[in-house]
Write a protein that holds these residues in place. Sequence first.
Motif, PDB file in Angstrom:
ATOM      1  N   ALA A 111      63.822  14.614 -73.410  1.00  0.00           N
ATOM      2  CA  ALA A 111      63.040  13.980 -74.468  1.00  0.00           C
ATOM      3  C   ALA A 111      61.896  13.166 -73.877  1.00  0.00           C
ATOM      4  O   ALA A 111      60.769  13.184 -74.401  1.00  0.00           O
ATOM      5  CB  ALA A 111      63.942  13.100 -75.321  1.00  0.00           C
ATOM      6  N   PHE A 112      62.146  12.454 -72.774  1.00  0.00           N
ATOM      7  CA  PHE A 112      61.094  11.674 -72.125  1.00  0.00           C
ATOM      8  C   PHE A 112      59.957  12.576 -71.658  1.00  0.00           C
ATOM      9  O   PHE A 112      58.770  12.239 -71.808  1.00  0.00           O
ATOM     10  CB  PHE A 112      61.669  10.901 -70.929  1.00  0.00           C
ATOM     11  CG  PHE A 112      60.660  10.010 -70.252  1.00  0.00           C
ATOM     12  CD1 PHE A 112      60.424   8.729 -70.718  1.00  0.00           C
ATOM     13  CD2 PHE A 112      59.947  10.460 -69.153  1.00  0.00           C
ATOM     14  CE1 PHE A 112      59.490   7.910 -70.108  1.00  0.00           C
ATOM     15  CE2 PHE A 112      59.005   9.650 -68.524  1.00  0.00           C
ATOM     16  CZ  PHE A 112      58.779   8.369 -69.009  1.00  0.00           C
ATOM     17  N   THR A 113      60.307  13.744 -71.105  1.00  0.00           N
ATOM     18  CA  THR A 113      59.285  14.696 -70.683  1.00  0.00           C
ATOM     19  C   THR A 113      58.408  15.118 -71.857  1.00  0.00           C
ATOM     20  O   THR A 113      57.180  15.224 -71.735  1.00  0.00           O
ATOM     21  CB  THR A 113      59.943  15.935 -70.053  1.00  0.00           C
ATOM     22  OG1 THR A 113      60.746  15.531 -68.934  1.00  0.00           O
ATOM     23  CG2 THR A 113      58.895  16.939 -69.593  1.00  0.00           C
ATOM     24  N   GLY A 114      59.030  15.343 -73.010  1.00  0.00           N
ATOM     25  CA  GLY A 114      58.262  15.720 -74.193  1.00  0.00           C
ATOM     26  C   GLY A 114      57.326  14.627 -74.661  1.00  0.00           C
ATOM     27  O   GLY A 114      56.157  14.885 -74.991  1.00  0.00           O
ATOM     28  N   TYR A 115      57.813  13.385 -74.701  1.00  0.00           N
ATOM     29  CA  TYR A 115      56.948  12.272 -75.088  1.00  0.00           C
ATOM     30  C   TYR A 115      55.789  12.098 -74.098  1.00  0.00           C
ATOM     31  O   TYR A 115      54.658  11.787 -74.492  1.00  0.00           O
ATOM     32  CB  TYR A 115      57.762  10.975 -75.168  1.00  0.00           C
ATOM     33  CG  TYR A 115      58.628  10.868 -76.395  1.00  0.00           C
ATOM     34  CD1 TYR A 115      58.060  10.786 -77.662  1.00  0.00           C
ATOM     35  CD2 TYR A 115      60.016  10.842 -76.299  1.00  0.00           C
ATOM     36  CE1 TYR A 115      58.852  10.682 -78.805  1.00  0.00           C
ATOM     37  CE2 TYR A 115      60.814  10.741 -77.427  1.00  0.00           C
ATOM     38  CZ  TYR A 115      60.230  10.658 -78.677  1.00  0.00           C
ATOM     39  OH  TYR A 115      61.018  10.561 -79.796  1.00  0.00           O
ATOM     40  N   ARG A 150      60.930  17.522 -76.930  1.00  0.00           N
ATOM     41  CA  ARG A 150      61.649  16.277 -77.188  1.00  0.00           C
ATOM     42  C   ARG A 150      62.500  16.290 -78.455  1.00  0.00           C
ATOM     43  O   ARG A 150      63.469  15.527 -78.552  1.00  0.00           O
ATOM     44  CB  ARG A 150      60.665  15.109 -77.275  1.00  0.00           C
ATOM     45  CG  ARG A 150      59.791  15.102 -78.529  1.00  0.00           C
ATOM     46  CD  ARG A 150      58.883  13.894 -78.558  1.00  0.00           C
ATOM     47  NE  ARG A 150      58.063  13.830 -79.749  1.00  0.00           N
ATOM     48  CZ  ARG A 150      56.768  14.103 -79.788  1.00  0.00           C
ATOM     49  NH1 ARG A 150      56.151  14.487 -78.677  1.00  0.00           N
ATOM     50  NH2 ARG A 150      56.086  14.001 -80.912  1.00  0.00           N
ATOM     51  N   THR A 151      62.187  17.137 -79.429  1.00  0.00           N
ATOM     52  CA  THR A 151      62.780  16.966 -80.756  1.00  0.00           C
ATOM     53  C   THR A 151      64.292  17.153 -80.768  1.00  0.00           C
ATOM     54  O   THR A 151      65.028  16.283 -81.239  1.00  0.00           O
ATOM     55  CB  THR A 151      62.125  17.936 -81.758  1.00  0.00           C
ATOM     56  OG1 THR A 151      60.735  17.627 -81.849  1.00  0.00           O
ATOM     57  CG2 THR A 151      62.755  17.794 -83.131  1.00  0.00           C
ATOM     58  N   SER A 152      64.776  18.276 -80.270  1.00  0.00           N
ATOM     59  CA  SER A 152      66.221  18.522 -80.336  1.00  0.00           C
ATOM     60  C   SER A 152      67.030  17.588 -79.450  1.00  0.00           C
ATOM     61  O   SER A 152      68.060  17.070 -79.889  1.00  0.00           O
ATOM     62  CB  SER A 152      66.507  19.991 -79.993  1.00  0.00           C
ATOM     63  OG  SER A 152      65.980  20.830 -80.997  1.00  0.00           O
ATOM     64  N   MET A 374      76.853  21.856 -78.814  1.00  0.00           N
ATOM     65  CA  MET A 374      75.801  22.770 -79.254  1.00  0.00           C
ATOM     66  C   MET A 374      74.890  22.153 -80.313  1.00  0.00           C
ATOM     67  O   MET A 374      74.128  22.860 -80.956  1.00  0.00           O
ATOM     68  CB  MET A 374      76.423  24.057 -79.794  1.00  0.00           C
ATOM     69  CG  MET A 374      77.128  24.876 -78.735  1.00  0.00           C
ATOM     70  SD  MET A 374      77.773  26.412 -79.406  1.00  0.00           S
ATOM     71  CE  MET A 374      76.285  27.130 -80.046  1.00  0.00           C
ATOM     72  N   HIS A 375      74.961  20.842 -80.481  1.00  0.00           N
ATOM     73  CA  HIS A 375      74.130  20.193 -81.492  1.00  0.00           C
ATOM     74  C   HIS A 375      72.649  20.463 -81.263  1.00  0.00           C
ATOM     75  O   HIS A 375      71.921  20.867 -82.173  1.00  0.00           O
ATOM     76  CB  HIS A 375      74.387  18.676 -81.479  1.00  0.00           C
ATOM     77  CG  HIS A 375      75.634  18.290 -82.191  1.00  0.00           C
ATOM     78  ND1 HIS A 375      76.091  16.989 -82.241  1.00  0.00           N
ATOM     79  CD2 HIS A 375      76.543  19.029 -82.886  1.00  0.00           C
ATOM     80  CE1 HIS A 375      77.210  16.939 -82.947  1.00  0.00           C
ATOM     81  NE2 HIS A 375      77.509  18.159 -83.343  1.00  0.00           N
ATOM     82  N   ALA A 376      72.185  20.207 -80.036  1.00  0.00           N
ATOM     83  CA  ALA A 376      70.752  20.352 -79.770  1.00  0.00           C
ATOM     84  C   ALA A 376      70.302  21.790 -79.965  1.00  0.00           C
ATOM     85  O   ALA A 376      69.237  22.057 -80.535  1.00  0.00           O
ATOM     86  CB  ALA A 376      70.432  19.878 -78.352  1.00  0.00           C
TER      87      ALA A 376
END
Length: 438
Positions: A111-115, A150-152, A374-376
């Motif tokens: 997620a940090f990479t996406g932001y 980042r979303t999932s 498997m949530h993400a």
Amino acid sequence: MAHVHSPGKFTDTSMYQTESGLNPALHSPALGAASRSRIGAGVYFLGMTSLLTDISAEMVASILPLYLFSVLRLSPFEFGLIDGLYNGSAAIARLASAYWADRRGRHKALAFTGYLLSALAKFALLFAGIAGWLSVAAVLLVDRVGKGIRTSPRDALIASHASAASVGAAFGVHRAMDAVGAIIGPLLATALLLWLPRRFDIVFLGSLCFAVLGLLVFGLCVQAGREGSATAPDQRQSLSLAAMLRTMRSPRFMLLVAAASLLSLFTLSDNMIYLGLQRQLDFDASYLPLLFVATACVFMCLAIPLGRLADRFGHVRVFLAGYLMLGLVYCLYVALPASGNIKLVVCIVLLGAYYAATDGILAALAVKQLPVEMHATGIACIGTLTSLGRMGSSILFGWGWESLGQEQAVGWFGIAMLAMLFLTVLLARKLGQGARSA
């Protein structure tokens, strides 16, 4: 999307059940003390991250039609291509990121990479316009890939900071804070453009500042949560792609995916709807970002009443009613005279009601249908297919606008939307009949 206990009548199933209903917006303004006690502080830090990031994103998104048409002089089809990329380019990155996060359990790092990518894209946007619209498209592509990455993992982090009974409430807190950002962003963009006309670079600079603030909050304040203990490392490593696909083949999850994908194929983006209304009604384009604000305000006003209706009459009915309201936007776009403010107000109210009835529900539904490891991936599977559908929708509508005209293209989309709704009802009936005969 539900068992059907009598012809044409939908009722709730476990797909739609949480402790207090699955429309997360129901929890938006105030949660009881009991709910707060089951939601970790990480949810609020994630919400603050999304609030700041959404201010940044909406400052750009709300002026994008104006910038692309008035500065870069794009045609409707070219705008459809960029709008499609903006809405759909995150799809593959989102699914790949979610699969990696579920296998490695490193949700925060991804997620940090996406932001970070999105913040870098905001910086590049300051200079991209000099080289033309293809450079702008490339920068927007990087921004959306960052969002896809980042979303999932972020949604999985939200679930990991809440108890099983308060997942819906946790997503509601996050969506409420996200909605605040969706209001502040366009307001800031409008204020800047009214103060400094056509200084889009100042808007992009402000967007960059909020993106950096969101990145700092996420990096310094959000903990990894329980992702490491939710699924043992050996179990995560054993999650092959084939095993994940087998798990996600449950009839209810597949129906959710199919319904969301079909409806997204003929869901016009906000940019397309607002730009079309501006050209039809011929109001000052500087006020275009305020349409985003008005829609977000309607969403916040109607989220709680529609959430209560969903609890009383069934989430399936309210969800489908939301898409009926979107279909009405298409019909009124064509049918009402292209003058006065009534058409604009009615379309904004219906569009806000559509979001209040549908927004935020898919992630929580996916969480309820799949095991924790498997949530993400489950969230990403739905997000990927709907994003690809909306990308195709924007490109198709851009072509239709240029070839047939605005009203005719919207009219055909309205007909197609009604057909997709009818097909979704048929799919739900088939699933219900199969469940009764089993």
